[in-house]
Write a protein that holds these residues in place. Structure first.
Motif, PDB file in Angstrom:
ATOM      1  N   SER A   1       0.863  -1.178   0.000  1.00 43.69           N
ATOM      2  CA  SER A   1       0.000   0.000   0.000  1.00 43.69           C
ATOM      3  C   SER A   1       0.898   1.226   0.000  1.00 43.69           C
ATOM      4  N   GLY A   2       0.313   2.412  -0.039  1.00 45.22           N
ATOM      5  CA  GLY A   2       1.110   3.627  -0.058  1.00 45.22           C
ATOM      6  C   GLY A   2       1.521   4.017  -1.466  1.00 45.22           C
ATOM      7  N   ILE A   3       2.431   5.001  -1.564  1.00 45.85           N
ATOM      8  CA  ILE A   3       2.909   5.474  -2.871  1.00 45.85           C
ATOM      9  C   ILE A   3       3.804   4.391  -3.487  1.00 45.85           C
ATOM     10  N   GLY A   4       3.390   3.890  -4.630  1.00 40.36           N
ATOM     11  CA  GLY A   4       4.096   2.779  -5.265  1.00 40.36           C
ATOM     12  C   GLY A   4       3.449   1.440  -4.978  1.00 40.36           C
ATOM     13  N   GLY A   5       2.412   1.452  -4.150  1.00 39.47           N
ATOM     14  CA  GLY A   5       1.736   0.207  -3.807  1.00 39.47           C
ATOM     15  C   GLY A   5       1.047  -0.437  -4.993  1.00 39.47           C
ATOM     16  N   ASN A   6       0.359   0.382  -5.815  1.00 43.32           N
ATOM     17  CA  ASN A   6      -0.356  -0.164  -6.984  1.00 43.32           C
ATOM     18  C   ASN A   6       0.612  -0.872  -7.930  1.00 43.32           C
ATOM     19  N   GLU A   7       1.746  -0.217  -8.178  1.00 40.36           N
ATOM     20  CA  GLU A   7       2.726  -0.779  -9.113  1.00 40.36           C
ATOM     21  C   GLU A   7       3.290  -2.109  -8.586  1.00 40.36           C
ATOM     22  N   ASN A   8       3.572  -2.161  -7.301  1.00 41.81           N
ATOM     23  CA  ASN A   8       4.169  -3.373  -6.748  1.00 41.81           C
ATOM     24  C   ASN A   8       3.151  -4.492  -6.543  1.00 41.81           C
ATOM     25  N   ASN A   9       1.897  -4.162  -6.288  1.00 43.37           N
ATOM     26  CA  ASN A   9       0.853  -5.187  -6.262  1.00 43.37           C
ATOM     27  C   ASN A   9       0.646  -5.777  -7.652  1.00 43.37           C
ATOM     28  N   TYR A  10       0.734  -4.909  -8.662  1.00 44.79           N
ATOM     29  CA  TYR A  10       0.659  -5.393 -10.045  1.00 44.79           C
ATOM     30  C   TYR A  10       1.785  -6.390 -10.328  1.00 44.79           C
ATOM     31  N   LEU A  11       3.009  -6.085  -9.876  1.00 47.48           N
ATOM     32  CA  LEU A  11       4.148  -6.970 -10.135  1.00 47.48           C
ATOM     33  C   LEU A  11       3.967  -8.329  -9.458  1.00 47.48           C
ATOM     34  N   ILE A  12       3.369  -8.344  -8.271  1.00 44.66           N
ATOM     35  CA  ILE A  12       3.087  -9.611  -7.604  1.00 44.66           C
ATOM     36  C   ILE A  12       2.103 -10.430  -8.434  1.00 44.66           C
ATOM     37  N   LYS A  13       1.075  -9.771  -8.940  1.00 44.70           N
ATOM     38  CA  LYS A  13       0.076 -10.469  -9.762  1.00 44.70           C
ATOM     39  C   LYS A  13       0.662 -10.879 -11.104  1.00 44.70           C
ATOM     40  N   LYS A  14       1.537 -10.025 -11.647  1.00 44.98           N
ATOM     41  CA  LYS A  14       2.164 -10.377 -12.926  1.00 44.98           C
ATOM     42  C   LYS A  14       3.035 -11.611 -12.770  1.00 44.98           C
ATOM     43  N   GLU A  15       3.713 -11.709 -11.639  1.00 46.80           N
ATOM     44  CA  GLU A  15       4.558 -12.869 -11.359  1.00 46.80           C
ATOM     45  C   GLU A  15       3.748 -14.159 -11.492  1.00 46.80           C
ATOM     46  N   LYS A  16       2.561 -14.167 -10.917  1.00 49.81           N
ATOM     47  CA  LYS A  16       1.689 -15.342 -10.998  1.00 49.81           C
ATOM     48  C   LYS A  16       1.194 -15.555 -12.426  1.00 49.81           C
TER      49      LYS A  16
ATOM     50  N   PHE B   1      -2.799  -7.965 -20.178  1.00 43.71           N
ATOM     51  CA  PHE B   1      -2.804  -8.088 -18.719  1.00 43.71           C
ATOM     52  C   PHE B   1      -2.477  -6.735 -18.076  1.00 43.71           C
ATOM     53  N   LEU B   2      -1.483  -6.054 -18.606  1.00 48.99           N
ATOM     54  CA  LEU B   2      -1.096  -4.745 -18.087  1.00 48.99           C
ATOM     55  C   LEU B   2      -2.236  -3.743 -18.232  1.00 48.99           C
ATOM     56  N   ASN B   3      -2.916  -3.771 -19.367  1.00 49.59           N
ATOM     57  CA  ASN B   3      -3.966  -2.795 -19.643  1.00 49.59           C
ATOM     58  C   ASN B   3      -5.190  -2.936 -18.731  1.00 49.59           C
ATOM     59  N   LYS B   4      -5.295  -4.052 -18.037  1.00 51.12           N
ATOM     60  CA  LYS B   4      -6.417  -4.264 -17.124  1.00 51.12           C
ATOM     61  C   LYS B   4      -6.263  -3.483 -15.820  1.00 51.12           C
ATOM     62  N   PHE B   5      -5.049  -3.014 -15.559  1.00 53.99           N
ATOM     63  CA  PHE B   5      -4.783  -2.357 -14.276  1.00 53.99           C
ATOM     64  C   PHE B   5      -4.944  -0.845 -14.402  1.00 53.99           C
ATOM     65  N   GLU B   6      -5.615  -0.294 -13.427  1.00 58.25           N
ATOM     66  CA  GLU B   6      -5.825   1.150 -13.384  1.00 58.25           C
ATOM     67  C   GLU B   6      -4.923   1.783 -12.327  1.00 58.25           C
ATOM     68  N   ASN B   7      -4.762   3.094 -12.420  1.00 58.17           N
ATOM     69  CA  ASN B   7      -4.021   3.874 -11.420  1.00 58.17           C
ATOM     70  C   ASN B   7      -2.547   3.487 -11.319  1.00 58.17           C
TER      71      ASN B   7
END
Length: 453
Positions: free
Chosen positions: A102-117, A154-160
């Motif tokens: 969470s926090g500043i950069g949280g969206n990007e890093n949550n995306y990377l966790i999901k991308k890993e899977k 997959f990337l295009n599905k993510f907002e913010n």
């Protein structure tokens, strides 16, 4: 991802660029597990940047002196790709067997966790042989293009997501795709043992859009692979015309000639030759050439240390000994072969080039079966049960040894970093070649015959 081998796809996609001015990122670890743990931040070559011991604390905040880029965050035995820059102020939540941000950069890093899977799901559903690019050309191109489009979708599905981050991810997909295309021809040449194999005229033109001036692209690990593949072609062409040239020195010269941007040139030379530097037949000249081209003090210090290590153990020096177990768990030492030439093959069970060379190794062994030469195979960094299965499956003969890990004096002094690796030692236990030719190499055969006289 539980180990380094599983991380290979991620390693091919992203890279932490370490040459720019350092910046400060802030990370707050929220330990909902309430267990002792340590969080590690690594670059993509597994060099530790920071270790954050959290003990049993529920919350701890720390800062990282880093540059914008992709890094590896290690919790327990798990590595996760993480994006950091100077504006990052992220909260890392440790909950049971999962992490979230969470926090500043949280969206990007949550995306990377999901991308890993997501990437792992692509791997698990792909044809098994695709790992070794042994599919037909059309099928391989379809697979690469399909996976590229799936990643973009997959990337295009993510907002913010941050605009800069979106740009980086899009670039990373492109360079991942290009590297996979680059590897196709060379891998099939190796698998077929046919250097004349060429892709068809319909295969994409690989280097039409190669950018050798934009140093910001160094943030992508695959960009280095891509540029390096272009240089390898140039180097191979020159060595084909004159096989007696030193491969390392030739590579340094061609890289210097082809790339004008100093940041790209120096990063690429260091990235490649911090491992391959030891392969030079004229280490003094190679070291001198490196220092003439590369002015980055950090790179110079690392290569200087490697140079000094290489100088301590070279041609004519007594080889460091080893003690490894055979298939009956009996210890076998290098000293057991005193009075014989020793040709060593260091390999592992998941290394395709290693497996390809095994029949040639057996053929070489048979050729000199009545001579005073011992052929020693050392399997390393593999599960022991896999090694034993491979011995049975391939009907491997002779001296088969096993080492669980590539540490210890023998591996360290020979600066072992990748398989296959071949070493030639004379009857007096002195090093003839620390990077000997592979079993099918005629120069190796000629050298063995000379030593047997």
């Amino acid at each position: 991802m539980k180990n380094r081998s599983i991380l290979f796809i991620a390693l091919l996609m992203l890279f932490s660029c370490k040459e720019n001015t350092s910046e400060i990122a802030t990370i707050t670890i929220i330990n909902n597990n309430s267990i002792k743990d340590t969080i590690g931040i690594y670059d993509f070559e597994y060099d530790i940047i920071k270790s954050i011991p959290i003990g049993e604390k529920e919350r701890i905040t720390d800062t990282l002196n880093i540059k914008e880029g992709y890094y590896l965050l290690k919790e327990k035995e798990n590595y996760h790709v993480t994006y950091l820059n100077s504006s990052i102020k992220i909260n890392l939540h440790l909950e049971n067997d999962s992490i979230k941000f969470s926090g500043i950069g949280g969206n990007e890093n949550n995306y990377l966790i999901k991308k890993e899977k997501f990437i792992n799901s692509l791997i698990s559903t792909a044809p098994k042989s695709s790992s070794y690019t042994s599919l037909s050309e059309d099928r391989y191109l379809d697979l690469v293009n399909s996976n590229y489009n799936k990643k973009v979708n997959f990337l295009n599905k993510f907002e913010n997501l941050n605009e800069r981050f979106l740009e980086l991810e899009t670039e990373s997909f492109y360079y991942d795709k290009m590297v996979r295309l680059v590897f196709y021809e060379s891998n099939l040449q190796y698998l077929k043992n046919d250097n004349s194999f060429k892709v068809s005229e319909n295969f994409p033109q690989l280097y039409n859009n190669l950018n050798l001036t934009n140093e910001k692209l160094l943030i992508h690990y695959n960009y280095l692979f891509y540029v390096n593949s272009y240089l390898k072609i140039k180097i191979a062409e020159k060595l084909k015309k004159n096989p007696d040239l030193d491969e390392v020195i030739t590579g340094l010269e061609i890289t210097n000639e082809e790339i004008d941007n100093n940041a790209i040139k120096e990063r690429l030379i260091f990235w490649r030759y911090k491992w391959d530097f030891v392969k030079s037949k004229n280490i003094d000249k190679a070291y001198q050439k490196f220092n003439l081209i590369v002015k980055n003090e950090k790179y110079q210090d690392i290569i200087r240390n490697k140079y000094l290590k290489i100088k301590k153990i070279g041609k004519g020096d007594i080889a460091p000994t080893f003690k490894f177990v055979d298939k009956d768990d009996s210890l076998v030492s290098l000293s057991d072969f005193k009075g014989n030439i020793v040709y060593i093959d260091i390999w592992n069970t998941y290394c395709k080039p290693c497996i390809v060379e095994i029949p040639k190794f057996e053929k070489l062994k048979n050729r000199f079966s009545k001579k005073k030469i011992k052929f020693v195979s050392i399997c390393v960094n593999s599960p022991k049960e896999n090694w034993k299965k491979m011995i049975e499956k391939k009907n491997l003969t002779g001296i088969q040894l096993f080492s669980k890990e590539s540490n210890g004096e023998f591996f360290e002094k020979f600066m072992f970093n990748s398989a296959p690796r071949y070493i030639l030692i004379d009857k007096k236990g002195k090093i003839v070649e620390s990077h000997a030719g592979k079993p099918s190499d005629q120069k190796l055969i000629d050298e063995i015959e000379r030593l047997l006289k």
